[in-house]
Design a protein around this motif. Structure first.
Motif: not given
Length: 431
Positions: A97-103, A125-136
């Protein structure tokens, strides 16, 4: 649960000198160095670039538009994380899951380099932020697999500290390109800004590789052959977890306090540049001031970890909440010039990393570790929902009153409520 793995992990941490970070702790920390480059760019450069796109399209209210974009990103994470976090507690699933959001975050960060209109840019940008916060979310829960309870405050603080100072390296490269590119390379400023998004993504990837190659999930609630059962029972378990949180008074009181105070922290971080821009402050001064914030935050975050070892994480969190009250009042009543923005940036740098790092480690100490992702999912509900309310409150108040200072002031009440709950909460780590 993997009892033997837990014993081996503790033994490896115990074998290391108490004053030094272990190899696994360092490999966990460097992801903060990677993702913080995007966080810094999102705070200092992206709002200014988005504002230029808005102005070109005849739009003039960057504070409300940026606030709504942040609200949408936070809402998606708040809805997804408890569900996905519960599934990720299954053995071997957390890193996937970490890898999916990071990518997702990295790819969208690169996609922002495309010549887009303001609306398309904000969507990416919203999608990028979702990826960042999800990985975090998954990265935060990896902390319990990386170190022991006694070292969590220190390791978490080092993560934020090195993230602050490490992120300045690609940021300086990007700033040099944005301001020097037109004269030295003959490229226009907009193109140089878009190239900076790609540079940031490359840095993010480079400092994620050590974590991906070294991480192993020590605490989990099921084995791979139980995955189907775990997925089917996710909603039932989420309800059960919520019930456990509700019955654990110290835990839910901290989560409510966290809900209120992290609102102020996240809102100040995400809205500071757009707020200064709308006040008419020079964009160059804003960027440089925020760069100074990173250097101030580095030693202060690490110092906070040491002070937590002496006085406890919760008392240091309370100190930071009081400090943020002062910051909010200063921003609302006194922020008019570039010098005052510099003062604000330094004040934020002194407490921002400390309160974030200690919140992460303190929460990790008081939750069941075999359900860490699920609990961190609820942690994200409280954290991201607070972000939704904070940014939405600032955006809406600014729109209704036409005065961004009133919007900033509106979050002061939340800090007062947070302090009340922290005072009333009994600290489980002191038992």
């Amino acid at each position: 649960m993997a009892v033997r793995e837990q014993r081996d992990d503790k033994a490896s941490n115990a074998a290391a000198p108490s004053g030094k970070l272990t190899k696994r702790e360092k490999q966990w920390i460097v992801y903060d160095v990677g993702n913080s480059a995007f966080v810094l760019l999102s705070t200092a450069v992206i709002p200014i670039y988005a504002n230029s796109l808005l102005e070109a399209a005849g739009q003039d209210n960057i504070v409300s538009t940026w606030g709504y974009a942040q609200t949408i990103a936070s809402l998606v994470i708040a809805v997804l994380m408890p569900l996905l976090g519960s599934i990720a507690d299954v053995q071997g699933m957390k890193v996937k899951f970490f890898l999916g959001f990071f990518l997702t975050g990295v790819v969208m960060c690169c996609a922002m380099a495309l010549p887009l209109g303001w609306l398309a840019f904000l969507v990416v940008y919203v999608l990028a932020t979702i990826g960042l916060n999800g990985s975090l979310t998954f990265y935060d829960s990896m902390l319990i697999d990386t170190t022991s309870n006694e070292r969590m405050d220190k390791v978490s603080s080092h993560g934020y500290g090195w993230g602050y100072v490490g992120s300045t390296i690609p940021f300086l490269v990007c700033i040099a390109l944005i301001f020097g590119g037109p004269a030295l390379l003959g490229l226009d400023t907009a193109l140089c800004t878009r190239i900076s998004f790609v540079i940031t993504a490359i840095w993010w990837v480079a400092f994620t590789i050590p974590l991906l190659t070294s991480y192993r999930q020590v605490h989990y609630r099921a084995t791979r052959d139980q995955l189907g059962t775990a997925v089917r029972g996710t909603f039932r378990e989420l309800g059960a977890t919520f019930g456990k949180i509700f019955r654990n008074k110290p835990l839910w009181m901290f989560m409510v306090a966290f809900f209120f105070y992290i609102d102020a922290v996240n809102t100040v971080i995400t809205m500071s540049t757009s707020y200064g821009t709308q006040l008419g402050l020079d964009s160059t001064q804003l960027v440089i001031a925020l760069l100074v914030t990173q250097f101030v935050a580095f030693p202060c975050a690490i110092l906070y970890g040491r002070l937590a070892g002496r006085f406890g994480a919760k008392p240091m969190i309370m100190v930071a909440v009081v400090a943020y009250m002062c910051i909010v009042f200063f921003a609302a009543f006194f922020l008019k010039t570039e010098l005052q923005f510099w003062i604000l940036a330094i004040m934020v740098g002194m407490f921002q990393g400390g309160i974030q790092a200690l919140s992460r480690s303190y929460y990790g100490k008081i939750i069941p570790k075999d359900h860490a992702n699920e609990y961190y999912g609820f942690y994200d509900i409280f954290g991201k929902t607070a972000s939704i309310i904070g940014t939405f409150l600032v955006a809406t108040t600014t729109t209704l009153t036409g005065n961004p200072s009133i919007g900033v002031l509106s979050i002061a009440l939340l800090l007062v409520l947070a302090l009340v709950f922290l005072i009333l909460q009994k600290d489980p780590t002191r038992a």
